[in-house]
Design a protein around this motif. Structure first.
Motif, PDB file in Angstrom:
ATOM      1  N   GLN A   1      11.532  11.638  -3.115  1.00  0.00           N
ATOM      2  CA  GLN A   1      10.727  10.652  -2.363  1.00  0.00           C
ATOM      3  C   GLN A   1       9.593  11.334  -1.593  1.00  0.00           C
ATOM      4  O   GLN A   1       8.484  10.805  -1.516  1.00  0.00           O
TER       5      GLN A   1
ATOM      6  N   TRP B   1      11.335   2.466  -4.953  1.00  0.00           N
ATOM      7  CA  TRP B   1      11.523   1.358  -4.004  1.00  0.00           C
ATOM      8  C   TRP B   1      11.738   1.901  -2.597  1.00  0.00           C
ATOM      9  O   TRP B   1      11.253   1.319  -1.624  1.00  0.00           O
ATOM     10  N   GLU B   2      12.453   3.025  -2.506  1.00  0.00           N
ATOM     11  CA  GLU B   2      12.744   3.602  -1.177  1.00  0.00           C
ATOM     12  C   GLU B   2      11.471   3.959  -0.424  1.00  0.00           C
ATOM     13  O   GLU B   2      11.405   3.810   0.801  1.00  0.00           O
TER      14      GLU B   2
ATOM     15  N   ARG C   1       8.660   2.551  -0.266  1.00  0.00           N
ATOM     16  CA  ARG C   1       7.795   1.436   0.166  1.00  0.00           C
ATOM     17  C   ARG C   1       7.674   1.325   1.682  1.00  0.00           C
ATOM     18  O   ARG C   1       6.644   0.954   2.198  1.00  0.00           O
ATOM     19  N   SER C   2       8.777   1.612   2.377  1.00  0.00           N
ATOM     20  CA  SER C   2       8.734   1.429   3.832  1.00  0.00           C
ATOM     21  C   SER C   2       8.192   2.669   4.545  1.00  0.00           C
ATOM     22  O   SER C   2       8.126   2.687   5.774  1.00  0.00           O
ATOM     23  N   ARG C   3       7.789   3.664   3.785  1.00  0.00           N
ATOM     24  CA  ARG C   3       7.346   4.921   4.417  1.00  0.00           C
ATOM     25  C   ARG C   3       5.825   5.086   4.471  1.00  0.00           C
ATOM     26  O   ARG C   3       5.336   6.097   4.945  1.00  0.00           O
TER      27      ARG C   3
END
Ligand code: HEM
Length: 258
Positions: free
Chosen positions: A183, A252-253, A255-257
């Protein structure tokens, strides 16, 4: 006109395809024909998707990102087409389905070798699934998908070949799971490499399309058989709901970063 000549019907081998619908219900229930045709059409699309997946691997290995993006886009359009076909099957009421369901015995989409082949090729590998299907036709090609690198592995290789510090997964027979180190690399890549970011977004599109299929399938199952177990022996809806997970969790992980 020479009837033996090469023509539309012989090129497409329509004699074989159109002679492959054999309802089992006696007396024959009207909707069983639809049920068979829909599944056959699905299997043909699965075959095409697998064909595209193989091509995609080659393109990613050779670093042809634009062409890989075009193939991913085509696969997404196919997924949209097969999702839309659910509308047709949903014209069948629970009673229509019940009228021939017992004739299916233990047969279920659960046993679709091509569907499992796609799952493995995309990175959702499970030894138990491979073992459960041993002895069925095409099993060897399923085993090859299990042993070989998945689409996600090919994407990681592309990243590595483009200078990103992301090693191969230690064991490609394991299911793809979220990896915080990957990520970090993806976050960097998204900010700095437009071509690779475009491929990654195409992967997200495809992943979303696959999840859309799973979601629509489980809803169709729920409205048709409710909470009854499946003909393949699973819990039915409860089992299918447990499969609504992404194929490429890292994409997907992150996306919030941002
Ligand atoms: C009325 C229509 C349908 C019903 C009631 C139905 C029902 C089910 C059920 C209950 C399962 C869980 C396994 C089991 O225990 O049998 C399942 C799995 C599956 N079905 Fe269907 N299905 C329908 C239509 C379709 C269609 C049109 C396809 C297209 C190929 C399909 C493909 C699959 C696949 C691939 C699985 C395995 C999913 C997984 O394990 O993640 N099904 N189906």
């Amino acid at each position: 006109m020479n009837q033996q000549a090469f023509n539309y019907g012989s090129y497409l081998q329509l004699d074989k395809i159109l002679d492959a619908q054999h309802p089992r219900s006696k007396p024959e229930e009207h909707d069983e024909h639809l049920f068979i045709v829909i599944h056959q059409v699905y299997e043909l699309w699965f075959k095409q998707l697998i064909h595209e997946l193989d091509h995609l691997h080659e393109l990613l290995n050779e670093g042809f990102t634009d062409r890989a993006g075009a193939v991913l886009n085509r696969m997404l359009k196919i997924m949209k087409t097969v999702v839309a076909q659910i509308d047709v099957l949903e014209t069948m009421t629970p009673l229509d389905f019940l009228s021939f369901r017992s004739f299916l015995e233990d047969a279920s989409g659960f046993q679709s070798l091509q569907f499992r082949e796609m799952e493995f090729a995309l990175g959702y590998k499970r030894r138990s699934t491979l073992d459960a299907l041993e002895g069925t036709p095409r099993w060897e090609s399923l085993k090859k998908r299990y042993d070989g690198p998945s689409l996600w592995d090919a994407f990681l290789k592309l990243l590595e070949g483009s200078g990103y510090q992301v090693g191969p997964r230690p064991d490609v027979t394991q299911p793809v799971t979220a990896d915080p180190a990957v990520q970090e690399v993806l976050l960097d890549m998204y900010r700095n490499n437009v071509k690779l970011r475009r491929v990654a977004e195409n992967l997200v599109d495809l992943d979303e399309g696959l999840q859309e299929w799973r979601y629509r399938h489980v809803k169709m199952v729920e409205r048709t058989i409710g909470r009854k177990p499946g003909t393949g022996g699973s819990q039915g809806v409860a089992y299918l709901q447990s499969t609504l997970n992404p194929f490429f969790p890292d994409l997907w992980e992150i996306r919030s970063r941002f």
